[in-house]
Scaffold this motif. Sequence first.
Motif, short mmCIF file in Angstrom:
data_model
loop_
_atom_site.label_atom_id
_atom_site.label_comp_id
_atom_site.label_asym_id
_atom_site.label_seq_id
_atom_site.Cartn_x
_atom_site.Cartn_y
_atom_site.Cartn_z
N TRP A 126 -5.46 15.41 1.37
CA TRP A 126 -4.58 14.35 0.87
C TRP A 126 -5.32 13.30 0.05
CZ3 TRP A 126 -3.04 17.13 5.09
CH2 TRP A 126 -1.69 17.51 5.14
N ILE A 127 -6.63 13.23 0.17
CA ILE A 127 -7.33 12.08 -0.42
C ILE A 127 -8.58 12.47 -1.21
CG2 ILE A 127 -6.48 10.28 1.12
CD1 ILE A 127 -8.91 10.78 2.89
N VAL A 128 -8.56 13.67 -1.78
CA VAL A 128 -9.66 14.07 -2.65
C VAL A 128 -9.11 14.45 -4.02
CG1 VAL A 128 -11.17 14.86 -0.78
CG2 VAL A 128 -9.54 16.47 -1.82
N ASP A 129 -9.98 14.38 -5.03
CA ASP A 129 -9.59 14.83 -6.36
C ASP A 129 -9.89 16.31 -6.51
OD1 ASP A 129 -12.33 15.08 -6.81
OD2 ASP A 129 -12.47 13.26 -8.03
N GLU A 130 -9.77 16.82 -7.72
CA GLU A 130 -9.94 18.26 -7.93
C GLU A 130 -11.37 18.74 -7.70
OE1 GLU A 130 -9.45 16.31 -12.05
OE2 GLU A 130 -8.85 15.99 -9.98
N THR A 131 -12.33 17.81 -7.65
CA THR A 131 -13.72 18.19 -7.37
C THR A 131 -14.04 18.15 -5.88
OG1 THR A 131 -14.68 15.94 -7.48
CG2 THR A 131 -14.35 17.13 -9.57
N GLY A 132 -13.08 17.68 -5.08
CA GLY A 132 -13.32 17.55 -3.65
C GLY A 132 -13.92 16.22 -3.25
N ALA A 133 -13.99 15.27 -4.20
CA ALA A 133 -14.56 13.95 -3.92
C ALA A 133 -13.48 13.00 -3.41
CB ALA A 133 -15.20 13.38 -5.18
N LEU A 134 -13.84 12.13 -2.48
CA LEU A 134 -12.91 11.13 -1.97
C LEU A 134 -12.50 10.18 -3.09
CD1 LEU A 134 -14.54 10.20 1.47
CD2 LEU A 134 -12.37 11.39 1.11
N VAL A 135 -11.23 9.77 -3.08
CA VAL A 135 -10.71 8.92 -4.15
C VAL A 135 -10.61 7.46 -3.73
CG1 VAL A 135 -9.44 10.80 -5.21
CG2 VAL A 135 -8.31 9.37 -3.48
N SER A 136 -10.93 7.15 -2.49
CA SER A 136 -10.84 5.77 -2.01
C SER A 136 -11.93 5.50 -0.99
CB SER A 136 -9.48 5.51 -1.38
OG SER A 136 -9.45 4.23 -0.77
N ARG A 137 -12.42 4.26 -0.99
CA ARG A 137 -13.37 3.86 0.04
C ARG A 137 -12.67 3.28 1.25
NH1 ARG A 137 -14.56 -1.58 0.37
NH2 ARG A 137 -13.76 -2.93 -1.29
N HIS A 138 -11.35 3.11 1.14
CA HIS A 138 -10.59 2.49 2.23
C HIS A 138 -10.01 3.60 3.12
CE1 HIS A 138 -11.13 -1.25 0.13
NE2 HIS A 138 -10.58 -0.73 -0.95
N ILE A 139 -10.88 4.15 3.95
CA ILE A 139 -10.51 5.24 4.84
C ILE A 139 -10.46 4.69 6.26
CG2 ILE A 139 -11.06 7.56 5.64
CD1 ILE A 139 -10.55 7.43 2.64
N LEU A 140 -9.27 4.56 6.81
CA LEU A 140 -9.10 4.10 8.17
C LEU A 140 -9.09 5.30 9.09
CD1 LEU A 140 -8.00 1.88 6.22
CD2 LEU A 140 -6.33 1.29 7.96
N ARG A 141 -9.44 5.08 10.35
CA ARG A 141 -9.49 6.19 11.31
C ARG A 141 -8.47 5.96 12.42
NH1 ARG A 141 -14.58 9.23 11.26
NH2 ARG A 141 -15.74 8.55 9.42
N GLN A 142 -7.77 7.02 12.76
CA GLN A 142 -6.78 6.92 13.83
C GLN A 142 -7.42 6.41 15.12
OE1 GLN A 142 -3.44 8.78 14.19
NE2 GLN A 142 -3.36 9.01 16.39
N GLU A 143 -8.64 6.83 15.38
CA GLU A 143 -9.31 6.48 16.64
C GLU A 143 -9.61 4.99 16.75
OE1 GLU A 143 -9.80 10.60 15.39
OE2 GLU A 143 -10.44 8.75 14.40
N THR A 144 -9.73 4.31 15.63
CA THR A 144 -10.04 2.87 15.62
C THR A 144 -9.07 2.13 14.70
OG1 THR A 144 -11.69 3.28 13.87
CG2 THR A 144 -12.49 3.20 16.16
N LEU A 145 -7.81 2.61 14.66
CA LEU A 145 -6.89 2.17 13.62
C LEU A 145 -6.56 0.68 13.70
CD1 LEU A 145 -5.22 2.82 11.19
CD2 LEU A 145 -3.43 3.75 12.67
N GLU A 146 -6.37 0.16 14.90
CA GLU A 146 -6.02 -1.25 15.02
C GLU A 146 -7.10 -2.14 14.39
OE1 GLU A 146 -5.39 -4.56 18.55
OE2 GLU A 146 -4.71 -2.49 18.93
N GLY A 147 -8.36 -1.88 14.74
CA GLY A 147 -9.45 -2.67 14.18
C GLY A 147 -9.65 -2.43 12.70
N ASP A 148 -9.53 -1.17 12.27
CA ASP A 148 -9.71 -0.85 10.86
C ASP A 148 -8.64 -1.50 9.99
OD1 ASP A 148 -11.83 0.69 11.65
OD2 ASP A 148 -10.90 2.62 11.20
N LEU A 149 -7.42 -1.54 10.50
CA LEU A 149 -6.33 -2.16 9.74
C LEU A 149 -6.51 -3.68 9.68
CD1 LEU A 149 -3.81 -1.70 8.11
CD2 LEU A 149 -2.47 -1.65 10.22
#
Length: 205
Positions: A126-149
């Motif tokens: 869902w979050i990579v371009d055609e080269t497989g590279a991440l398109v955003s540095r704002h990657i939150l994690r479900q495991e720590t979502l409250e703090g990340d948000l």
Amino acid sequence: MLFIHTPKCGGSFINRAFGKRHKACPSMTWKEARGHKTFLEYREIFKGRGENIYDYVLFTVVRNPWDWHLSWYNYVSKDVGAKKSGMLIEHEQIKNLTFSEYLRWLDDPEVERSQDDYARKQVSDWIVDETGALVSRHILRQETLEGDLNDLSEEFGLAINVPSGQRINASSNDDDYRRVYSSEEVEIIASRHQRDIELFGYKFE
């Protein structure tokens, strides 16, 4: 901002935090942008509207792939009539399968698949371009979502109300996901989600 909503990764929690404001996201206001679109799909949608997706702050939520699949299995197999998931094909196929059988169903080339076929993707799709590279540095994690948000809110001065102490994903299994995997099955997911593991550092632990 554009929230790229990876399925089964706390999207409802994000929506609660933003309240009515979440409806201002292009993924909600543009009919063709609704649903669990990938970055590459969004990029074409934005281009079609004469917009540059790179002008937006992109953020998303990722999840441990072993836990992600257990959540998928619980959600879709128990969703009678696919009233919540909309994945009737998948529900009918896995409703009577054990979790071990579900993991093998993922690689069955003979079964019918829906157009979206979410469960057979990697989270990073869902979050990579055609080269497989991440398109955003704002990657939150479900495991720590409250703090990340909360961190995201502070960084951009967002007028949101992050829920505190609430369960992130209602279809999660109350048991530790590690209890349901055999050693062979751990490797099945490790093989399917090599890029997720490389990009996000997830481990079966």
